[in-house]
Write an enzyme that holds these catalytic residues in place. Structure first.
Site, PDB file in Angstrom:
ATOM      1  N   PRO A 185       0.827  -1.379   0.080  1.00  0.00           N
ATOM      2  CA  PRO A 185      -0.030   0.124   0.027  1.00  0.00           C
ATOM      3  C   PRO A 185       0.959   1.328  -0.003  1.00  0.00           C
ATOM      4  O   PRO A 185       1.868   1.119   0.750  1.00  0.00           O
ATOM      5  CB  PRO A 185      -0.912  -0.028   1.433  1.00  0.00           C
ATOM      6  CG  PRO A 185      -0.875  -1.490   1.625  1.00  0.00           C
ATOM      7  CD  PRO A 185       0.506  -2.082   1.083  1.00  0.00           C
ATOM      8  N   GLU A 186       0.663   2.332  -0.801  1.00  0.00           N
ATOM      9  CA  GLU A 186       1.076   3.561  -0.890  1.00  0.00           C
ATOM     10  C   GLU A 186       0.606   4.505   0.128  1.00  0.00           C
ATOM     11  O   GLU A 186      -0.443   4.227   0.646  1.00  0.00           O
ATOM     12  CB  GLU A 186       1.244   3.815  -2.400  1.00  0.00           C
ATOM     13  CG  GLU A 186       1.679   2.907  -3.338  1.00  0.00           C
ATOM     14  CD  GLU A 186       1.835   3.598  -4.763  1.00  0.00           C
ATOM     15  OE1 GLU A 186       2.070   4.651  -4.922  1.00  0.00           O
ATOM     16  OE2 GLU A 186       1.615   2.544  -5.583  1.00  0.00           O
ATOM     17  N   LYS A 213       4.572   5.199   4.237  1.00  0.00           N
ATOM     18  CA  LYS A 213       3.989   3.794   4.089  1.00  0.00           C
ATOM     19  C   LYS A 213       3.814   3.105   5.573  1.00  0.00           C
ATOM     20  O   LYS A 213       3.353   1.981   5.592  1.00  0.00           O
ATOM     21  CB  LYS A 213       4.633   2.996   3.233  1.00  0.00           C
ATOM     22  CG  LYS A 213       4.654   3.603   1.872  1.00  0.00           C
ATOM     23  CD  LYS A 213       5.284   2.482   0.706  1.00  0.00           C
ATOM     24  CE  LYS A 213       5.741   3.258  -0.607  1.00  0.00           C
ATOM     25  NZ  LYS A 213       6.316   2.379  -1.416  1.00  0.00           N
ATOM     26  N   ARG A 262      11.498  -3.039 -10.603  1.00  0.00           N
ATOM     27  CA  ARG A 262       9.833  -2.581 -10.454  1.00  0.00           C
ATOM     28  C   ARG A 262       9.427  -2.492 -11.632  1.00  0.00           C
ATOM     29  O   ARG A 262       9.836  -1.950 -12.539  1.00  0.00           O
ATOM     30  CB  ARG A 262       9.952  -1.318  -9.648  1.00  0.00           C
ATOM     31  CG  ARG A 262      10.424  -1.361  -8.366  1.00  0.00           C
ATOM     32  CD  ARG A 262       9.808  -2.466  -7.156  1.00  0.00           C
ATOM     33  NE  ARG A 262       8.355  -2.025  -7.159  1.00  0.00           N
ATOM     34  CZ  ARG A 262       8.085  -1.151  -6.120  1.00  0.00           C
ATOM     35  NH1 ARG A 262       8.982  -0.464  -5.370  1.00  0.00           N
ATOM     36  NH2 ARG A 262       6.886  -1.119  -6.070  1.00  0.00           N
TER      37      ARG A 262
END
EC number: 3.2.2.-
Length: 332
Positions: free
Chosen positions: A2-3, A50, A310
């Protein structure tokens, strides 16, 4: 994982339980024994990037001065950290967060090293203990409900996810934390100047970091300068700024870096507003096959040779890669 905007939503869901006592615990956590939270009082909750932090005390009256209120939905370019309007999110009963199960595999961004902040179990009787919650790929917080299986696993079993920690409170409600790492900390790891959703976010520091002679997509995920920024924000901000993810920051003009930071803050703030208002998130390039202009979107994993790779989405036509010569400022 989750950001920042989603973790702030988690913070909003947890905040109504501040001031209540833990009367029952459960969960599958091995590193932290859930029973160690039995009878403690939740006195404060804070969010930084985060990470979510929960303060527990032995007594009801031991809450720290200036406990953090629930953050309100941002009304300006930068997130304000005041009290939220309860009408926008409602009471905690029956609420749950979205766990982002449609996302592709995410890895921990460069610069986000937990090891230097983790401690062993806090000593018994030690007041003012902070529980640090670091969420995994599909990490989530559920309120007065549990996550349910959405499909069968590889064995064909419809087994519900197992919460890492469950906290039942004296007021009758409970919190369930999924896919997260739990550890005690003496205090929250606070660097508001690098938090992209903080009103204290230091643009100058971020702009200087973006000027490094490395691909900007690496720098954006460096939590030392862009805490709370993850893969979704990275891809969307780069597309909106028209910058190729592998463009070296050192060849970008100061104005281009300014535009990129603007889009980072604007997209993050809009995402958070949508979370509070119940609006779905709309992306233009992340996990898309075509960009809004109708061009084919490329996808490839980028990252430092000695670091994490990524998945990155970009449009070669809308985001042309620059040469290694610095951009020249044009004067009219």
């Amino acid at each position: 994982m989750p950001e920042g905007p989603l973790v702030r939503k988690f913070h909003h869901l947890v905040s109504p339980f501040v001031g209540q006592q833990v009367v029952k615990t459960g969960g599958s956590s091995k590193k932290l024994q859930p029973a160690s939270l039995q009878s403690l009082w939740l006195q404060d909750t804070q969010v930084h990037g985060k990470k979510l932090f929960l303060r527990f005390d032995l007594d009801e009256e031991m809450g720290p001065p200036g406990s953090s209120p629930t953050p309100e939905p941002p009304q300006k370019e930068v997130q304000k950290e005041g009290a939220a309007d309860p009408k926008q999110v409602g009471e905690p009963s029956g609420q749950k967060t979205l766990d982002g199960s449609s996302r592709s595999a995410e890895l921990v961004p460069q610069g986000e090293d937990d090891s230097e902040y983790l401690e062993r179990d806090a000593p018994a009787g030690d007041a003012g203990r902070w529980l640090r919650v670091s969420f995994g790929l599909f990490g989530s917080v559920w309120v007065n409900d549990f996550s349910r299986a959405k499909k069968a696993n590889k064995r064909g079993d419809w087994r519900d996810p197992s919460p890492r920690l469950v906290l039942h409170f004296g007021g009758g409600g409970f919190l369930a934390f999924y896919n997260c790492q739990l550890s005690w900390s003496s205090s929250p790891v606070v660097t508001p100047t690098c938090d992209i959703l903080s009103e204290k976010f230091h643009r100058g520091q971020a702009l200087e970091a973006l000027g490094q002679a490395q691909p900007v997509c690496y720098t954006l995920l460096d939590q030392r300068y862009f805490s709370g920024l993850g893969n979704i924000i990275k891809n969307e901000a780069l597309y909106r700024a028209g910058i190729h993810p592998l463009s070296l920051g050192s060849v970008l003009s100061a104005s281009r870096r300014e535009v990129l930071v603007d889009h980072v803050v604007e997209f993050s703030t809009a995402w958070l507003q949508g979370k509070f208002q119940g609006r779905p998130q709309h992306t233009q390039v992340y996990q898309k096959e075509q960009c809004p202009a109708g061009h084919q979107v490329m996808k490839e994993a980028f990252g430092p040779e000695d670091g994490l790779q990524r998945l990155t989405w970009w449009c070669p036509q809308c985001q042309p890669q620059l040469s290694e010569e610095p951009e020249q400022c044009q004067f009219s």
